[in-house]
Write an enzyme that holds these catalytic residues in place. Sequence first.
Site, PDB file in Angstrom:
ATOM      1  N   ASP A 133       5.967 -23.441  15.599  1.00  0.00           N
ATOM      2  CA  ASP A 133       6.976 -22.747  16.466  1.00  0.00           C
ATOM      3  C   ASP A 133       8.553 -23.214  15.984  1.00  0.00           C
ATOM      4  O   ASP A 133       9.185 -23.448  16.752  1.00  0.00           O
ATOM      5  CB  ASP A 133       7.143 -22.006  17.481  1.00  0.00           C
ATOM      6  CG  ASP A 133       8.162 -20.742  17.278  1.00  0.00           C
ATOM      7  OD1 ASP A 133       8.748 -20.592  16.366  1.00  0.00           O
ATOM      8  OD2 ASP A 133       8.619 -20.110  19.065  1.00  0.00           O
ATOM      9  N   TRP A 134       9.027 -23.573  14.581  1.00  0.00           N
ATOM     10  CA  TRP A 134      10.458 -23.830  14.122  1.00  0.00           C
ATOM     11  C   TRP A 134      11.286 -22.919  13.848  1.00  0.00           C
ATOM     12  O   TRP A 134      10.872 -22.764  12.558  1.00  0.00           O
ATOM     13  CB  TRP A 134      10.232 -25.043  13.230  1.00  0.00           C
ATOM     14  CG  TRP A 134       9.471 -25.549  13.400  1.00  0.00           C
ATOM     15  CD1 TRP A 134       9.136 -26.551  14.504  1.00  0.00           C
ATOM     16  CD2 TRP A 134       8.929 -27.657  12.562  1.00  0.00           C
ATOM     17  NE1 TRP A 134       8.299 -28.246  14.128  1.00  0.00           N
ATOM     18  CE2 TRP A 134       9.043 -28.311  13.744  1.00  0.00           C
ATOM     19  CE3 TRP A 134       9.490 -27.604  11.302  1.00  0.00           C
ATOM     20  CZ2 TRP A 134       8.398 -29.435  12.936  1.00  0.00           C
ATOM     21  CZ3 TRP A 134       8.151 -28.848  10.716  1.00  0.00           C
ATOM     22  CH2 TRP A 134       8.082 -29.746  11.918  1.00  0.00           C
ATOM     23  N   GLU A 135      11.903 -22.670  14.387  1.00  0.00           N
ATOM     24  CA  GLU A 135      13.237 -21.383  14.644  1.00  0.00           C
ATOM     25  C   GLU A 135      14.545 -21.715  13.601  1.00  0.00           C
ATOM     26  O   GLU A 135      15.266 -21.028  13.692  1.00  0.00           O
ATOM     27  CB  GLU A 135      12.669 -20.702  15.564  1.00  0.00           C
ATOM     28  CG  GLU A 135      11.177 -20.174  15.151  1.00  0.00           C
ATOM     29  CD  GLU A 135      11.257 -18.364  16.518  1.00  0.00           C
ATOM     30  OE1 GLU A 135      12.257 -17.468  16.634  1.00  0.00           O
ATOM     31  OE2 GLU A 135      10.596 -18.880  17.730  1.00  0.00           O
ATOM     32  N   GLU A 136      14.946 -22.799  14.216  1.00  0.00           N
ATOM     33  CA  GLU A 136      16.185 -22.765  14.298  1.00  0.00           C
ATOM     34  C   GLU A 136      16.927 -23.105  12.582  1.00  0.00           C
ATOM     35  O   GLU A 136      18.122 -22.665  12.861  1.00  0.00           O
ATOM     36  CB  GLU A 136      16.862 -24.812  14.703  1.00  0.00           C
ATOM     37  CG  GLU A 136      15.700 -24.901  15.895  1.00  0.00           C
ATOM     38  CD  GLU A 136      16.548 -24.149  17.554  1.00  0.00           C
ATOM     39  OE1 GLU A 136      18.197 -23.571  16.976  1.00  0.00           O
ATOM     40  OE2 GLU A 136      15.298 -22.724  17.555  1.00  0.00           O
TER      41      GLU A 136
END
Length: 473
Positions: A133-136
């Site tokens: 979960d990499w949302e940046e």
Amino acid sequence: MRAGLGPIITLALVLEVAWAGELKPTAPPIFTGRPFVVAWNVPTQECAPRHKVPLDLRAFDVKATPNEGFFNQNITTFYYDRLGLYPRFDAAGTSVHGGVPQNGSLCAHLPMLKESVERYIQTQEPGGLAVIDWEEWRPVWVRNWQEKDVYRQSSRQLVASRHPDWPSDRVMKQAQYEFEFAARQFMLNTLRYVKAVRPQHLWGFYLFPDCYNHDYVQNWESYTGRCPDVEVARNDQLAWLWAESTALFPSVYLDETLASSVHSRNFVSFRVREALRVAHTHHANHALPVYVFTRPTYTRGLTGLSQVDLISTIGESAALGSAGVIFWGDSEDASSMETCQYLKNYLTQLLVPYIVNVSWATQYCSWTQCHGHGRCVRRNPSANTFLHLNASSFRLVPGHTPSEPQLRPEGQLSEADLNYLQKHFRCQCYLGWGGEQCQRNYKGAAGNASRAWAGSHLTSLLGLVAVALTWTL
């Protein structure tokens, strides 16, 4: 430039033709062997000990929590602080691990991945779902809008500082190239590395693919739910990501604005369809399994999804052929006795009866239409047809002991039920099976395909050294 009607029609025709063609085989079900998995990944573990409100979650195939401090779960979520050195800007705008991916250190990031993965997934067996979960930031430059524009600004500043005499358009082009190349290397090599550490797990990034069909806010009256043509094309730019993923994890969280409206189903349907399109497009001999993230509540507040919206989310995902749904939640869902009691009532009265209904309907369809070797997929993706148990043929009865199912169906499929399934659904076979009803055993060929699939995890590390050596620190 605005896309004309011609490209939109062409894309629509391509999608319809692709859907009408033969479905590629996909990975067999994990966990319970059911064609449609329903997972509870909500941090409600404190409801019983702290708030004295026990939740009965027996109906879910998988129970997990995304909170820190829990290991060896069937579903593991790797947030940015749990997996290596993910470059980003924090809420205050401070650079962390380089800020932008081209300013990060892949050489330092990759060696940390083994320790991170082995901390949260401590054994090789059994397999499970592993979600990064990499949302940046987003790997496609143009998609970094609004608060994510800081990544484009910083990228331009890095180039301008090295080439102060360059015109702005040249700076922008170089910044885009450097950002997208580095983003690709970070995501691609992270996937390769973690798959080699835990090859039995299905790996992918949360919210990939996305559909960007949130325009119901601006265009309520004319909203169709369709993914913008340009966003479908941008998803195809990520072919490198889909080729390396072993599962896809789209999201269909519903805003309360959509509650119980026709738009909620359209919103979900096209997001799931886009994920299924991607799943079928980027592997020659198989399709990736699609696990759809949803919530038991709307995105603001603690109001449970209505019956209509359970059909629009769970029911739609099942009918379209996804491998399952994952209910996600945050700590607010179990922050007090009141919130826990609300969830308990909602589970008992609405959610559990519906997921039991759909889970068994998908199972019966698999048994009767696909010989148990595939899952049922709606023949017409736009049709108003669902995998539901017929109330005239079945009733749900409760278990009487903790060892029994929470609810189970009692009854049998009628001739009309069988005709309905045959008319409206077809089979997507699991690897090793083929034919219209998955009646043909191709396990020898599938074994080779599976070994090739798994082998890509083990051989992928060979390319990492070269990448690391050429990375600009």
